[in-house]
Motif scaffolding. Structure first.
Motif, PDB file in Angstrom:
ATOM      1  N   MET A 121      30.851  -5.186   1.701  1.00 39.05           N
ATOM      2  CA  MET A 121      30.736  -5.886   0.453  1.00 39.05           C
ATOM      3  C   MET A 121      29.305  -6.362   0.220  1.00 39.05           C
ATOM      4  SD  MET A 121      33.046  -8.955  -0.918  1.00 39.05           S
ATOM      5  CE  MET A 121      32.324 -10.214  -1.891  1.00 39.05           C
ATOM      6  N   LEU A 122      28.666  -6.856   1.264  1.00 38.80           N
ATOM      7  CA  LEU A 122      27.287  -7.314   1.103  1.00 38.80           C
ATOM      8  C   LEU A 122      26.348  -6.173   0.724  1.00 38.80           C
ATOM      9  CD1 LEU A 122      26.831  -9.911   3.990  1.00 38.80           C
ATOM     10  CD2 LEU A 122      26.973 -10.344   1.543  1.00 38.80           C
ATOM     11  N   VAL A 123      26.601  -4.989   1.255  1.00 39.51           N
ATOM     12  CA  VAL A 123      25.765  -3.833   0.927  1.00 39.51           C
ATOM     13  C   VAL A 123      25.898  -3.500  -0.556  1.00 39.51           C
ATOM     14  CG1 VAL A 123      25.374  -1.387   1.357  1.00 39.51           C
ATOM     15  CG2 VAL A 123      25.828  -2.918   3.277  1.00 39.51           C
ATOM     16  N   ALA A 124      27.114  -3.539  -1.072  1.00 39.37           N
ATOM     17  CA  ALA A 124      27.331  -3.266  -2.493  1.00 39.37           C
ATOM     18  C   ALA A 124      26.651  -4.325  -3.349  1.00 39.37           C
ATOM     19  CB  ALA A 124      28.822  -3.222  -2.792  1.00 39.37           C
ATOM     20  N   TRP A 125      26.757  -5.571  -2.936  1.00 35.92           N
ATOM     21  CA  TRP A 125      26.122  -6.673  -3.666  1.00 35.92           C
ATOM     22  C   TRP A 125      24.603  -6.489  -3.662  1.00 35.92           C
ATOM     23  CZ3 TRP A 125      25.868 -12.411  -1.787  1.00 35.92           C
ATOM     24  CH2 TRP A 125      25.523 -13.239  -2.852  1.00 35.92           C
ATOM     25  N   GLN A 126      24.052  -6.168  -2.507  1.00 36.83           N
ATOM     26  CA  GLN A 126      22.609  -5.967  -2.395  1.00 36.83           C
ATOM     27  C   GLN A 126      22.160  -4.803  -3.287  1.00 36.83           C
ATOM     28  OE1 GLN A 126      21.073  -5.509   1.578  1.00 36.83           O
ATOM     29  NE2 GLN A 126      19.077  -4.891   0.857  1.00 36.83           N
ATOM     30  N   THR A 127      22.929  -3.735  -3.302  1.00 36.89           N
ATOM     31  CA  THR A 127      22.594  -2.573  -4.126  1.00 36.89           C
ATOM     32  C   THR A 127      22.563  -2.943  -5.604  1.00 36.89           C
ATOM     33  OG1 THR A 127      23.576  -1.095  -2.493  1.00 36.89           O
ATOM     34  CG2 THR A 127      23.271  -0.214  -4.707  1.00 36.89           C
ATOM     35  N   GLU A 128      23.534  -3.724  -6.053  1.00 39.40           N
ATOM     36  CA  GLU A 128      23.580  -4.144  -7.451  1.00 39.40           C
ATOM     37  C   GLU A 128      22.397  -5.042  -7.809  1.00 39.40           C
ATOM     38  OE1 GLU A 128      25.549  -3.094  -9.923  1.00 39.40           O
ATOM     39  OE2 GLU A 128      26.382  -1.706  -8.458  1.00 39.40           O
ATOM     40  N   ILE A 129      22.040  -5.945  -6.911  1.00 39.97           N
ATOM     41  CA  ILE A 129      20.891  -6.817  -7.160  1.00 39.97           C
ATOM     42  C   ILE A 129      19.614  -5.983  -7.221  1.00 39.97           C
ATOM     43  CG2 ILE A 129      19.476  -8.695  -6.221  1.00 39.97           C
ATOM     44  CD1 ILE A 129      22.090  -9.854  -5.034  1.00 39.97           C
ATOM     45  N   GLU A 130      19.463  -5.051  -6.296  1.00 39.90           N
ATOM     46  CA  GLU A 130      18.293  -4.162  -6.301  1.00 39.90           C
ATOM     47  C   GLU A 130      18.199  -3.384  -7.608  1.00 39.90           C
ATOM     48  OE1 GLU A 130      17.634  -1.578  -2.886  1.00 39.90           O
ATOM     49  OE2 GLU A 130      18.717  -3.021  -1.646  1.00 39.90           O
ATOM     50  N   SER A 131      19.331  -2.870  -8.068  1.00 43.03           N
ATOM     51  CA  SER A 131      19.344  -2.111  -9.323  1.00 43.03           C
ATOM     52  C   SER A 131      18.910  -2.979 -10.495  1.00 43.03           C
ATOM     53  CB  SER A 131      20.738  -1.546  -9.590  1.00 43.03           C
ATOM     54  OG  SER A 131      21.087  -0.609  -8.609  1.00 43.03           O
ATOM     55  N   ALA A 132      19.412  -4.194 -10.545  1.00 42.62           N
ATOM     56  CA  ALA A 132      19.043  -5.111 -11.624  1.00 42.62           C
ATOM     57  C   ALA A 132      17.554  -5.442 -11.574  1.00 42.62           C
ATOM     58  CB  ALA A 132      19.877  -6.388 -11.534  1.00 42.62           C
ATOM     59  N   LEU A 133      17.043  -5.635 -10.369  1.00 39.73           N
ATOM     60  CA  LEU A 133      15.612  -5.944 -10.224  1.00 39.73           C
ATOM     61  C   LEU A 133      14.747  -4.745 -10.599  1.00 39.73           C
ATOM     62  CD1 LEU A 133      15.819  -7.942  -6.888  1.00 39.73           C
ATOM     63  CD2 LEU A 133      15.200  -8.869  -9.124  1.00 39.73           C
ATOM     64  N   SER A 134      15.182  -3.555 -10.226  1.00 34.39           N
ATOM     65  CA  SER A 134      14.437  -2.342 -10.587  1.00 34.39           C
ATOM     66  C   SER A 134      14.406  -2.152 -12.101  1.00 34.39           C
ATOM     67  CB  SER A 134      15.063  -1.110  -9.927  1.00 34.39           C
ATOM     68  OG  SER A 134      14.891  -1.165  -8.531  1.00 34.39           O
ATOM     69  N   LEU A 135      15.533  -2.405 -12.746  1.00 32.52           N
ATOM     70  CA  LEU A 135      15.586  -2.318 -14.202  1.00 32.52           C
ATOM     71  C   LEU A 135      14.644  -3.340 -14.837  1.00 32.52           C
ATOM     72  CD1 LEU A 135      16.837  -1.123 -16.760  1.00 32.52           C
ATOM     73  CD2 LEU A 135      18.686  -2.805 -16.517  1.00 32.52           C
ATOM     74  N   ALA A 136      14.647  -4.552 -14.299  1.00 31.86           N
ATOM     75  CA  ALA A 136      13.750  -5.583 -14.805  1.00 31.86           C
ATOM     76  C   ALA A 136      12.288  -5.167 -14.629  1.00 31.86           C
ATOM     77  CB  ALA A 136      14.020  -6.908 -14.099  1.00 31.86           C
ATOM     78  N   GLN A 137      11.976  -4.498 -13.532  1.00 27.40           N
ATOM     79  CA  GLN A 137      10.614  -3.988 -13.330  1.00 27.40           C
ATOM     80  C   GLN A 137      10.283  -2.922 -14.369  1.00 27.40           C
ATOM     81  OE1 GLN A 137      10.772  -2.844  -9.146  1.00 27.40           O
ATOM     82  NE2 GLN A 137       9.341  -4.494  -8.657  1.00 27.40           N
ATOM     83  N   ASP A 138      11.214  -2.022 -14.617  1.00 19.77           N
ATOM     84  CA  ASP A 138      10.994  -0.959 -15.599  1.00 19.77           C
ATOM     85  C   ASP A 138      10.774  -1.527 -16.999  1.00 19.77           C
ATOM     86  OD1 ASP A 138      11.294   0.900 -13.578  1.00 19.77           O
ATOM     87  OD2 ASP A 138      13.378   1.375 -14.087  1.00 19.77           O
ATOM     88  N   GLU A 139      11.405  -2.665 -17.280  1.00 19.02           N
ATOM     89  CA  GLU A 139      11.273  -3.302 -18.583  1.00 19.02           C
ATOM     90  C   GLU A 139      10.102  -4.276 -18.644  1.00 19.02           C
ATOM     91  OE1 GLU A 139      15.129  -4.965 -19.372  1.00 19.02           O
ATOM     92  OE2 GLU A 139      15.998  -2.999 -19.796  1.00 19.02           O
ATOM     93  N   GLY A 140       9.364  -4.401 -17.533  1.00 19.56           N
ATOM     94  CA  GLY A 140       8.188  -5.260 -17.507  1.00 19.56           C
ATOM     95  C   GLY A 140       8.480  -6.737 -17.321  1.00 19.56           C
TER      96      GLY A 140
END
Length: 51
Positions: A1-20
Motif C-alpha cells: 500500500m505504501l508503494v502505491a501511495w508513494q507512486t501516486e504522490i510522485e506522479s502528482a509531483l511530476s505533473l506539478a513540475q511539468d506545469e511549472g
C-alpha cells in the motif's frame, strides 16, 4: 500500500513540475518519501501522546 501511495504522490509531483508549479531540480521520489515518513511520524506521535 505504501508503494502505491508513494507512486501516486510522485506522479502528482511530476505533473506539478511539468506545469511549472514545482522546480525541476526537486526529486519527486525523495519528496514523496519525505511526505510519507513525516505522516508516519505524526501518526506515531499522536498514538504516543494519546491525541
Amino acid at each position: 500500500m505504501l508503494v502505491a501511495w508513494q507512486t501516486e504522490i510522485e506522479s502528482a509531483l511530476s505533473l506539478a513540475q511539468d506545469e511549472g508549479q514545482i522546480a525541476k531540480e526537486h526529486d519527486p521520489k525523495q519528496i514523496s518519501q519525505y511526505v510519507i515518513a513525516n505522516y508516519g511520524g505524526v501518526r506515531y506521535l499522536g498514538k504516543v501522546l494519546g491525541k
